[in-house]
Write a protein that holds these residues in place. Structure first.
Motif, mmCIF file in Angstrom:
data_model
loop_
_atom_site.group_PDB
_atom_site.id
_atom_site.type_symbol
_atom_site.label_atom_id
_atom_site.label_comp_id
_atom_site.label_asym_id
_atom_site.label_seq_id
_atom_site.Cartn_x
_atom_site.Cartn_y
_atom_site.Cartn_z
ATOM 1 N N VAL A 1 58.700 46.438 135.500
ATOM 2 C CA VAL A 1 58.390 47.681 134.793
ATOM 3 C C VAL A 1 59.341 48.776 135.261
ATOM 4 C CG1 VAL A 1 56.626 49.412 134.330
ATOM 5 C CG2 VAL A 1 55.973 47.012 134.612
ATOM 6 N N GLN A 2 59.921 49.480 134.315
ATOM 7 C CA GLN A 2 60.849 50.562 134.627
ATOM 8 C C GLN A 2 60.089 51.859 134.922
ATOM 9 O OE1 GLN A 2 64.125 49.846 134.945
ATOM 10 N NE2 GLN A 2 63.476 47.748 134.451
ATOM 11 N N PRO A 3 60.619 52.708 135.828
ATOM 12 C CA PRO A 3 59.945 53.972 136.160
ATOM 13 C C PRO A 3 59.625 54.824 134.935
ATOM 14 C CG PRO A 3 61.726 53.564 137.710
ATOM 15 C CD PRO A 3 61.832 52.506 136.646
ATOM 16 N N LYS A 4 60.524 54.826 133.944
ATOM 17 C CA LYS A 4 60.291 55.637 132.746
ATOM 18 C C LYS A 4 59.056 55.168 131.967
ATOM 19 C CE LYS A 4 64.825 57.605 131.704
ATOM 20 N NZ LYS A 4 65.883 57.761 130.691
ATOM 21 N N GLN A 5 58.721 53.870 132.108
ATOM 22 C CA GLN A 5 57.552 53.370 131.398
ATOM 23 C C GLN A 5 56.268 53.975 131.943
ATOM 24 O OE1 GLN A 5 59.012 49.052 131.639
ATOM 25 N NE2 GLN A 5 57.889 49.030 129.714
ATOM 26 N N PHE A 6 56.235 54.241 133.252
ATOM 27 C CA PHE A 6 55.069 54.910 133.829
ATOM 28 C C PHE A 6 54.944 56.329 133.280
ATOM 29 C CE2 PHE A 6 56.103 51.841 137.295
ATOM 30 C CZ PHE A 6 54.936 51.115 137.249
ATOM 31 N N GLN A 7 56.075 57.034 133.230
ATOM 32 C CA GLN A 7 56.064 58.400 132.701
ATOM 33 C C GLN A 7 55.619 58.426 131.243
ATOM 34 O OE1 GLN A 7 60.230 59.449 133.976
ATOM 35 N NE2 GLN A 7 59.246 61.345 134.636
ATOM 36 N N LYS A 8 56.196 57.503 130.458
ATOM 37 C CA LYS A 8 55.833 57.450 129.035
ATOM 38 C C LYS A 8 54.379 57.016 128.846
ATOM 39 C CE LYS A 8 60.484 56.668 127.172
ATOM 40 N NZ LYS A 8 61.348 55.751 126.402
ATOM 41 N N GLY A 9 53.890 56.156 129.749
ATOM 42 C CA GLY A 9 52.493 55.734 129.673
ATOM 43 C C GLY A 9 51.550 56.891 129.940
ATOM 44 N N ILE A 10 51.887 57.731 130.919
ATOM 45 C CA ILE A 10 51.072 58.912 131.205
ATOM 46 C C ILE A 10 51.153 59.900 130.040
ATOM 47 C CG2 ILE A 10 50.803 60.895 132.755
ATOM 48 C CD1 ILE A 10 51.910 59.071 134.998
ATOM 49 N N PHE A 11 52.340 60.050 129.468
ATOM 50 C CA PHE A 11 52.497 60.913 128.290
ATOM 51 C C PHE A 11 51.637 60.392 127.135
ATOM 52 C CE2 PHE A 11 54.385 62.313 124.344
ATOM 53 C CZ PHE A 11 54.725 63.648 124.591
ATOM 54 N N GLY A 12 51.675 59.073 126.914
ATOM 55 C CA GLY A 12 50.868 58.469 125.852
ATOM 56 C C GLY A 12 49.381 58.636 126.103
ATOM 57 N N ASN A 13 48.975 58.557 127.379
ATOM 58 C CA ASN A 13 47.571 58.764 127.704
ATOM 59 C C ASN A 13 47.158 60.200 127.395
ATOM 60 O OD1 ASN A 13 45.483 59.093 130.545
ATOM 61 N ND2 ASN A 13 45.016 57.835 128.777
ATOM 62 N N GLY A 14 48.081 61.143 127.656
ATOM 63 C CA GLY A 14 47.810 62.528 127.293
ATOM 64 C C GLY A 14 47.623 62.690 125.795
ATOM 65 N N ALA A 15 48.474 62.010 125.021
ATOM 66 C CA ALA A 15 48.348 62.066 123.555
ATOM 67 C C ALA A 15 47.019 61.470 123.112
ATOM 68 C CB ALA A 15 49.510 61.308 122.912
ATOM 69 N N GLY A 16 46.590 60.384 123.770
ATOM 70 C CA GLY A 16 45.313 59.760 123.439
ATOM 71 C C GLY A 16 44.135 60.682 123.724
ATOM 72 N N LEU A 17 44.230 61.455 124.812
ATOM 73 C CA LEU A 17 43.159 62.401 125.135
ATOM 74 C C LEU A 17 43.102 63.543 124.126
ATOM 75 C CD1 LEU A 17 43.238 62.739 129.029
ATOM 76 C CD2 LEU A 17 41.491 61.671 127.610
ATOM 77 N N VAL A 18 44.265 63.995 123.672
ATOM 78 C CA VAL A 18 44.285 65.035 122.637
ATOM 79 C C VAL A 18 43.610 64.510 121.367
ATOM 80 C CG1 VAL A 18 45.754 66.420 121.137
ATOM 81 C CG2 VAL A 18 46.328 66.203 123.555
ATOM 82 N N LEU A 19 43.925 63.273 120.985
ATOM 83 C CA LEU A 19 43.268 62.657 119.825
ATOM 84 C C LEU A 19 41.763 62.552 120.039
ATOM 85 C CD1 LEU A 19 45.491 59.641 118.645
ATOM 86 C CD2 LEU A 19 44.942 61.720 117.371
ATOM 87 N N SER A 20 41.354 62.194 121.258
ATOM 88 C CA SER A 20 39.927 62.065 121.565
ATOM 89 C C SER A 20 39.210 63.386 121.363
ATOM 90 C CB SER A 20 39.748 61.582 123.010
ATOM 91 O OG SER A 20 40.363 60.324 123.217
ATOM 92 N N GLY A 21 39.838 64.480 121.798
ATOM 93 C CA GLY A 21 39.233 65.789 121.594
ATOM 94 C C GLY A 21 39.204 66.203 120.137
ATOM 95 N N LEU A 22 40.298 65.944 119.426
ATOM 96 C CA LEU A 22 40.379 66.317 118.009
ATOM 97 C C LEU A 22 39.331 65.593 117.169
ATOM 98 C CD1 LEU A 22 44.257 66.354 117.459
ATOM 99 C CD2 LEU A 22 42.730 68.332 117.304
ATOM 100 N N PHE A 23 39.122 64.299 117.469
ATOM 101 C CA PHE A 23 38.186 63.496 116.667
ATOM 102 C C PHE A 23 36.818 63.349 117.315
ATOM 103 C CE2 PHE A 23 42.164 62.220 114.636
ATOM 104 C CZ PHE A 23 41.787 62.185 113.295
#
Length: 439
Positions: free
Chosen positions: A271-293
């Motif tokens: 696993v590349q270091p950038k994948q961890f960063q992008k995974g955390i970013f994606g988790n943030g996007a998922g939480l925003v969706l959770s709040g919106l819906f």
């Protein structure tokens, strides 16, 4: 011949996608029932809650697979977010529960934006370091401790009958045993389906003994409906709920990292270091969706690694297909209507093993620490302070300012804040002392 191979390949992809969809469904179907009961929701509200949960889980998975960490990891409702919802629902007054849901909407969206911003900065590791094994262990133990009453009241029949009920207890026990047995003894794809099979058996037994709640009669309006934004109402601000949401999201960074790591091992890929960063970013996007819906916060499911290992499905395409299945199911009210009729006790029993594991994770974190007088004092004071606050009646906080009430009355938050202060300020250890202790 070529055409036949293409058809066979398409059929195989469809079957593999359906397997991913079942795994995702297993990790979410109890969410609306249990959380809905904590907030006194009507069957119609639980039904639409289920629709939105399907939509967000599917969408969050697609975001991560296509734009985030780009690994075959399913997204689902996080056990810790479930716990926070149930905890705040049980703590809130009956007439105030709707406001708490609106506060959680804002809390998840704020936490999601914060995670997305932090993932782009080097400070993320420093923030993560605040949550040492002692802090994590105390947090997880307090979390499950505060929820344990709701579990046992439901599973022992007290919630339904206001007294201990032998039949309900026996049914819940059978369900827990089935889930445990399948999770520990089964092999292959069956191993990941323990909760789903347990729910099916428990639900059938409840129907057999006539315990299905008569109040849960609800017919969906129409066969197709688009889930709406802010179904719990427009977001509201509350400092205590906002702080709880942010802390939960930061703690779950370790879950995101762990899920990416274990799936990388299952795929035999570095696993590349950038994948961890992008995974955390994606988790943030998922939480925003959770709040919106208006749903429970989502997180990458580490069980995906076990699914990949047992099924041998390493390609991302089947997960994309499965996520599309789940997302599309969110547009059909009849699916939400069906799961809204699940008995509350069956939902709690299906979560019992999961939350027992969360408690075990907390104990494991604490057992890994040197039993020095300093560490024992930090752990003991934090647990004593947090659990002690849990036993105070709500009326004890009537004189506290409203903005502070949701913090002072929350034993989990009090214990966690106390632990952070003890660990990093009052009894802060020097680096050389840490090195000697670890040796």
């Amino acid at each position: 011949m070529i055409e036949r191979k293409k058809q066979g390949s398409a059929l195989l992809l469809g079957v593999q996608g359906a397997q991913w969809a079942v795994l995702m469904l297993t990790n979410m179907i109890a969410v609306p029932v249990v959380v809905g009961a904590a907030f006194h929701m009507q069957p119609a509200e639980i039904s639409t809650f289920m629709q939105r949960m399907l939509l967000v889980s599917g969408a969050a998975t697609l975001i991560q697979v296509l734009f985030g960490h780009r690994l075959p990891i399913a997204e689902g409702a996080a056990g810790m977010w479930w716990a926070i919802f149930i905890l705040l629902g049980d703590m809130s007054a009956h007439g105030n529960s709707g406001h708490v849901l609106q506060q959680l909407e804002l809390g998840m969206m704020t936490a999601g934006v914060l995670l997305a911003v932090l993932s782009l900065m080097p400070i993320i590791e420093k923030i993560r370091n605040l949550f040492t094994p002692i802090v994590n262990g105390v947090y997880l133990i307090l979390l499950v401790s505060q929820m344990s009453g709701s579990f046992f009241k439901s599973m022992l029949g007290v919630t339904a009958t206001n007294q201990l009920n032998g039949k309900i207890t026996a049914i819940c026990l059978v369900e827990v045993i089935i889930i445990l047995w399948i999770s520990l003894k089964a092999k292959g794809i069956l191993k990941s389906m323990g909760p789903l099979i347990g729910i099916a058996v428990g639900w059938l037994l409840f129907d057999w003994f006539g315990f299905t709640h008569s109040g849960k009669t609800y017919e969906a309006a129409g066969w197709f409906a688009i889930p709406t934004l802010f179904s719990w109402g427009m977001p509201r601000f509350d400092f205590g709920v906002l702080l709880t949401s942010i802390i939960t999201a930061v703690v779950l960074i370790s879950n995101v990292i762990a899920s990416i790591l274990v799936v990388g091992i299952a795929l035999e890929k570095e696993v590349q270091p950038k994948q961890f960063q992008k995974g955390i970013f994606g988790n943030g996007a998922g939480l925003v969706l959770s709040g919106l819906f208006s749903v429970v916060g989502v997180v990458p499911l580490s069980v995906s690694a076990g699914f990949i290992t047992t099924t041998g499905i390493t390609s991302k395409r089947p997960l994309v297909i499965g996520a599309v299945f789940i997302l599309a199911a969110g547009f059909f009210p009849n699916i939400g209507e069906f799961f809204a009729k699940m008995p509350l006790e069956v939902g709690y029993a299906s979560l019992f093993v999961l939350f027992s594991q969360i408690m075990g994770f907390g104990v494991r974190d604490l057992m890994g620490q040197v039993p020095s007088s300093r560490n024992l004092l930090v752990i003991g004071l934090s647990l004593m302070g947090g659990i002690g606050m849990m036993f105070l009646p709500p009326s004890a906080f009537e004189s506290v300012s409203p903005w502070l009430r949701n913090i002072a009355a929350n034993g989990l938050l009090v214990g966690l804040i106390l632990c952070l202060l003890l660990e990093h300020v009052i009894f802060k250890e020097k680096k050389d002392q840490l090195g000697r202790d670890s040796r």
